[in-house]
Design an enzyme around this catalytic site. Structure first.
Site, PDB file in Angstrom:
ATOM      1  N   ALA A 120       0.849  -1.056  -0.214  1.00  0.00           N
ATOM      2  CA  ALA A 120       0.088   0.112   0.018  1.00  0.00           C
ATOM      3  C   ALA A 120       0.834   1.296   0.032  1.00  0.00           C
ATOM      4  CB  ALA A 120      -0.989  -0.012   1.174  1.00  0.00           C
ATOM      5  N   CYS A 121       0.664   2.122  -0.955  1.00  0.00           N
ATOM      6  CA  CYS A 121       1.448   3.250  -0.975  1.00  0.00           C
ATOM      7  C   CYS A 121       1.586   4.077   0.254  1.00  0.00           C
ATOM      8  CB  CYS A 121       0.896   4.141  -2.077  1.00  0.00           C
ATOM      9  SG  CYS A 121       1.642   5.954  -2.278  1.00  0.00           S
ATOM     10  N   PHE A 122       0.468   4.251   0.996  1.00  0.00           N
ATOM     11  CA  PHE A 122       0.622   5.220   1.854  1.00  0.00           C
ATOM     12  C   PHE A 122       1.006   4.722   3.333  1.00  0.00           C
ATOM     13  CE2 PHE A 122      -1.542   7.639  -1.040  1.00  0.00           C
ATOM     14  CZ  PHE A 122      -1.596   9.036  -0.921  1.00  0.00           C
TER      15      PHE A 122
END
Length: 221
Positions: A135-137
């Protein structure tokens, strides 16, 4: 921060599906003559995955969103409530001569500045954090925007002979219209509001048909 001489600002009048959103960005990269900032929305809960992401990491979501694979790298990004934008830098512009990391930091400094002047004391990450998820965040890299130690703005890029495409998402922030105007004015003192040309949209629809809307593209990894 470095401000560009002229900025073309596009604000999509209506939400689009993920494939069309990605295709418009690529069509603008092929055709724009000036640095362009585009804001766009999604027709419903959506997820974009990076060029190198594995489709298997999202296909098992309990509630299946609209999934699209970006042309840029990075991780898995949820969309719907976020502010999603792209910046396109033509290859013949002096800003393109900067490194991708420098451009990344400049754009995120612009976001940090807008948030801070509106009472959100955001900072930029000084270094990358350990990767704990696709997940990018969940994973901040250098120059990502942080608030209370949590990543709230990230982006991914692709550099081609035509120019540089920077696709970003802000997961916490201001009313859209406020952020649109203030971010554009932070990047340039000369902002020209533009509408997508018919030829750009026609090219984007071809890219949906042949690339972004195909199972082969989405499931390539």
């Amino acid at each position: 921060m470095h401000r560009v001489d002229l900025l073309h600002l596009y604000v999509d009048p209506q939400p689009n599906g993920g494939a069309l959103n990605m295709a418009i960005d690529e069509a603008l990269l092929e055709s724009t003559a000036a640095i362009s900032l585009r804001f766009y929305r999604w027709t419903g809960p959506s997820v974009s995955i990076g060029y190198f992401s594995k489709f298997a990491d999202v296909e098992q979501y309990e509630v299946q969103p609209d999934i699209v694979r970006r042309w840029t790298g990075g991780g898995i990004v949820p969309h719907g409530e976020d502010i999603t934008y792209s910046v396109i830098v033509p290859a013949n512009h002096e800003f393109f001569l900067q490194s991708s990391a420098e451009i990344y930091a400049t754009l995120h400094e612009g976001i940090r500045h807008v948030l801070s002047t509106n009472g959100i004391p955001a900072t930029l990450a000084g270094a990358a954090s350990p990767t704990i998820s696709d997940a990018c965040f969940a994973n901040a890299v250098r120059a990502d925007v942080l608030f209370k130690g949590k990543k709230i703005a990230g982006a991914a890029q692709r550099r081609t002979r035509a120019g540089l495409l920077h696709q970003g998402s802000l997961q916490l922030g201001l009313p859209r219209e406020t952020f649109h105007a203030e971010f554009a004015n932070t990047l340039s003192a000369s902002v020209e509001r533009k509408e997508l040309q018919a030829a750009t949209l026609a090219r984007a629809h071809l890219l949906v048909r042949d690339k972004y809307g195909t199972s082969a593209w989405l499931r390539r990894r």
